[in-house]
Design a protein around this motif. Structure first.
Motif, PDB file in Angstrom:
ATOM      1  N   PHE A   1       0.816  -1.227   0.000  1.00  0.00           N
ATOM      2  CA  PHE A   1       0.000   0.000   0.000  1.00  0.00           C
ATOM      3  C   PHE A   1       0.850   1.278   0.000  1.00  0.00           C
ATOM      4  N   GLY A   2       1.755   1.378   0.959  1.00  0.00           N
ATOM      5  CA  GLY A   2       2.566   2.593   1.071  1.00  0.00           C
ATOM      6  C   GLY A   2       3.366   2.867  -0.194  1.00  0.00           C
TER       7      GLY A   2
ATOM      8  N   MET B   1       1.054   3.978  -3.081  1.00  0.00           N
ATOM      9  CA  MET B   1       0.548   5.345  -2.912  1.00  0.00           C
ATOM     10  C   MET B   1       1.626   6.383  -3.233  1.00  0.00           C
ATOM     11  N   ASN B   2       2.888   5.959  -3.128  1.00  0.00           N
ATOM     12  CA  ASN B   2       3.978   6.900  -3.382  1.00  0.00           C
ATOM     13  C   ASN B   2       4.554   6.761  -4.790  1.00  0.00           C
TER      14      ASN B   2
ATOM     15  N   ARG C   1       9.453  -1.279   3.586  1.00  0.00           N
ATOM     16  CA  ARG C   1       9.887   0.130   3.558  1.00  0.00           C
ATOM     17  C   ARG C   1      11.408   0.233   3.507  1.00  0.00           C
TER      18      ARG C   1
ATOM     19  N   ALA D   1      -0.410   4.517   8.166  1.00  0.00           N
ATOM     20  CA  ALA D   1      -0.447   5.110   6.826  1.00  0.00           C
ATOM     21  C   ALA D   1       0.439   6.348   6.759  1.00  0.00           C
TER      22      ALA D   1
ATOM     23  N   ASP E   1       3.765   5.358   6.312  1.00  0.00           N
ATOM     24  CA  ASP E   1       3.925   4.868   4.941  1.00  0.00           C
ATOM     25  C   ASP E   1       3.903   6.009   3.910  1.00  0.00           C
ATOM     26  N   ARG E   2       3.960   7.234   4.399  1.00  0.00           N
ATOM     27  CA  ARG E   2       3.949   8.429   3.543  1.00  0.00           C
ATOM     28  C   ARG E   2       2.680   8.510   2.689  1.00  0.00           C
ATOM     29  N   VAL E   3       1.563   8.108   3.249  1.00  0.00           N
ATOM     30  CA  VAL E   3       0.291   8.201   2.536  1.00  0.00           C
ATOM     31  C   VAL E   3      -0.353   9.525   2.923  1.00  0.00           C
TER      32      VAL E   3
ATOM     33  N   GLN F   1      -5.182  10.703   0.315  1.00  0.00           N
ATOM     34  CA  GLN F   1      -5.123   9.269  -0.009  1.00  0.00           C
ATOM     35  C   GLN F   1      -5.665   8.429   1.148  1.00  0.00           C
TER      36      GLN F   1
END
Lengths: 361, 286
Positions: A98-99, A102-103, A150, B186, B189-191, B195
């Motif tokens: 997910f992370g 999204m990036n 990560r 999140a 997680d840099r969301v 988002q």
């Protein structure tokens, strides 16, 4: 990979100071465990490192860079939460990626990282499942996997095993230890369980009421506690504390007497000069009682409850003065409730503390 | 039957009797009524009369059209608004949160007649504050009660005002059940916040939003108060007549209970069908 340094780190909520100027150096690749009772500030300190809590004073450096004002995502850390904090509506695979997705991380790289994490944690079979279809241990693995993808400089674990049953906790403890050896990344781990701390840590940080009480290797803390709190916290069952009085003191040591029947006098090699009659506390670990006659002084106690575990026995006993003790005696399998038991104290294996709880050496 | 069970049923009997008399029987009775010609005395069984009239009645199609228009526009707008309101209410930055929570919920507590009266005053063509505002920024005043489109917009605004806060409170309860550490994870997680809203909040709120949508669909299918009290019994010229209003007109003005029953059953069937469609569209993937 990176080391971590805390300098005079302070946290206040309004007028209430919860972390009082913590100073700590964590070397690159080290496994450090914050341990302490509930409410001692260990999770707050971890969350301050993560950037989830602001720092009022002081400085946190990760990999040599001050990160006080850096966003949590820019600190090069990954965190595993006590509650796992998995995204409940996503599959394991989606949770892991997910992370990165999204990036806008390149798909090939995302897939590589997810595959690697899944292989390390052996969760390949679970990729299509949702968190609610997983057991506690599997969820914990996924949470760790999400941290691994990560590729952080520092892993932060916030009581990751406290929701697991005893057997699984032992198993996951071993896996986390193995993971640390495999990845070699700096890890900071918070727990209130001193067994976890002793087994996992290269270095233990003992906290109490927002203050660092002692920092050291697990066995150093066990063998050489700085104060009564650390002495009581490290070791299981916890250390016995007996109130005594100094009867004499000279350059070679002090003698103390215990309120027992018959009276017990023990000479300890404590160099600090202490006035005669001063009240001090004698600390003896349950496992450090010896067979009667083989130590420096014998102590006769009244057995309240004897617990026989097979490999060892725990004897809950009281002295004539009414003080409660736990004695670990592997050879005392026949001791029964309400028996009298005589054990020996060894001056070398006892600790002396002043009325403030400071160690007297 | 064991005697224990007989005793239990004996205790349940008063409730079951009342339930059967006032709940089950009216459902069956009204269904049977829809097959009766209730405009003759005595009533006569004439199955095709009411249902035949229903499929050919322009007033029914007008009411159905109006109801569906309100449904298609008002329900999504209100749910979206309620979601935004819930997110704002949930913000830790908001001070005096309980006050806002009460303020948003208050319209549901206000009496329908009182609220309708206030809306009629506010939207009055000549001295209403809304037209004053509209003219003050240079637009022509709107005839809220004489123009069918404007009257429809007024109904949508009124219903949204009354129910958005109520739905927001339900959605807020859903929001508060999402654990905070999911957002923290999140964030690590840099969301981004946007988002997080799209990929975490909305999917996790889906069952709650769906629940609100189904409740709103049922409510809108039965819509009666607003067109009756605010826009003068579905005016202008039936421009805001809903199925609920048509049912009322047929049943209690024309005393044609057979036809009113057929309309009632159509409303219930449509509400069930639309709600099922809702649930099917938003079902969890296997």
């Amino acid at each position: 990979m990176a080391g971590l340094s805390l300098k005079n780190v302070t946290k206040r909520y309004g007028m209430l100071e919860v972390i009082h100027g913590a100073n700590l150096e964590i070397a690159d690749g080290e496994f450090v465990v914050f341990v302490g009772p509930s409410g001692c500030g260990k999770s707050t300190l971890l969350r301050m490192i993560a950037g989830l809590e602001d720092i009022v004073e002081g400085e946190i450096r990760i990999g040599g860079k001050v990160v006080n004002d850096a966003e949590p995502s820019d600190r090069g850390i990954a965190m595993v939460f006590q509650s796992y904090a998995l995204y409940p509506h996503m599959t394991v695979g989606e949770n892991l990626s997910f992370g990165l997705r999204m990036n806008g991380n390149p798909r090939v790289d995302t897939e590589r990282r997810v595959r690697r994490a899944a292989e390390i944690l052996q969760i390949n079979e679970l990729m299509q499942r949702r968190p609610k279809q997983l057991s506690g241990g599997q969820r914990q693995r996924v949470a760790i996997g999400r941290a691994i993808v990560r590729e952080p400089q520092v892993f932060l674990f916030d009581e990751p095993l406290s929701n697991l049953d005893a057997e699984l906790r032992v198993q996951m403890r071993v896996e986390i230890s193995r993971l640390h050896k495999q990845l070699g990344t700096t890890m900071v781990y918070v727990t209130h369980d001193q067994t976890e701390a002793m087994t996992l840590a290269d270095k233990i940080v003992v906290l109490r009421a927002g203050k660092i009480e002692q920092v050291g290797a697990p066995l150093d803390l066990y063998d050489d506690p700085a104060n009564r709190f650390v002495a009581g916290f490290v070791g299981s069952p916890k250390m016995n504390f007996l109130e005594t009085k100094v009867t004499s003191s000279d350059a070679t040591g002090v003698s103390v007497s215990l309120d027992c029947e018959p009276a017990v006098r023990l000479s300890l090699p404590v160099k600090t000069p202490i006035a005669e009659g001063t009240a001090v506390t004698l600390g003896v670990r349950p496992e450090h009682f010896l067979t009667a006659g083989s130590g420096d002084a014998d102590l006769t106690v009244h057995v309240d409850v004897a617990e026989h575990l097979g490999n060892t026995s725990y004897v809950h006993a009281s002295t004539a003065g009414g003080e409660q003790l736990i004695i670990e005696r592997p050879e005392s399998r026949t001791v029964a409730n309400r028996d009298q038991l005589t054990v020996a104290l060894s001056a070398r294996r006892t600790f002396l503390f002043d009325s403030q709880g400071n160690r007297l050496r | 039957m064991p005697s224990r069970n007989r005793v239990a049923y004996a205790f349940l009997a008063p409730y079951l009797l009342i339930f059967a008399t006032f709940w089950v029987w009216p459902i069956i009775s009204s269904f049977l009524l829809s097959f009766q010609n209730t405009r003759v005395n005595p009533w006569r069984f004439q199955p095709s009369l009411n249902w035949g009239r229903l499929v050919a009645d322009p007033a029914f199609y007008n009411a159905l059209y109006n109801t569906l228009i309100i449904l298609v526009i008002q329900v999504p707008v209100m749910i979206a608004l309620a979601t935004v309101m819930a997110v704002l209410l949930n913000s830790p930055l908001l001070k005096a949160r309980p006050l806002y929570r009460f303020a948003f919920f208050a319209p549901v507590v206000v009496g329908e007649v009182a609220y309708a009266a206030v809306f009629r005053l506010m939207f009055s063509a000549d001295f209403g504050i809304i037209n004053k505002l509209i003219t003050s920024i240079g637009f022509a005043p709107v005839s809220w009660f004489d123009n069918a489109t404007a009257a429809m917009i007024l109904i949508i605004i009124a219903v949204t005002w009354r129910w958005a806060g109520y739905n927001a409170i339900i959605i807020l309860a859903g929001l508060q059940s999402i654990p905070g550490d999911v957002y923290e994870a999140a964030t690590l997680d840099r969301v981004s916040k946007r988002q997080q809203f799209l990929h975490i909040t909305l999917p996790l709120l889906k069952p709650i939003i769906l629940f609100c949508a189904v409740l709103s669909v049922i409510g809108t299918m039965q819509l009666f108060t607003e067109p009756f009290l605010i826009t003068n019994r579905g005016g202008p010229g039936g421009g805001t007549e809903t199925l609920g209003l048509l049912l009322y007109r047929q049943g209690f003005t024309s005393l044609n209970f057979g036809y009113a029953s057929a309309i009632a059953y159509t409303i219930a069937a449509l509400a069930i069908a639309i709600s099922l469609l809702n649930l099917w569209v938003a079902r969890e993937p296997k």
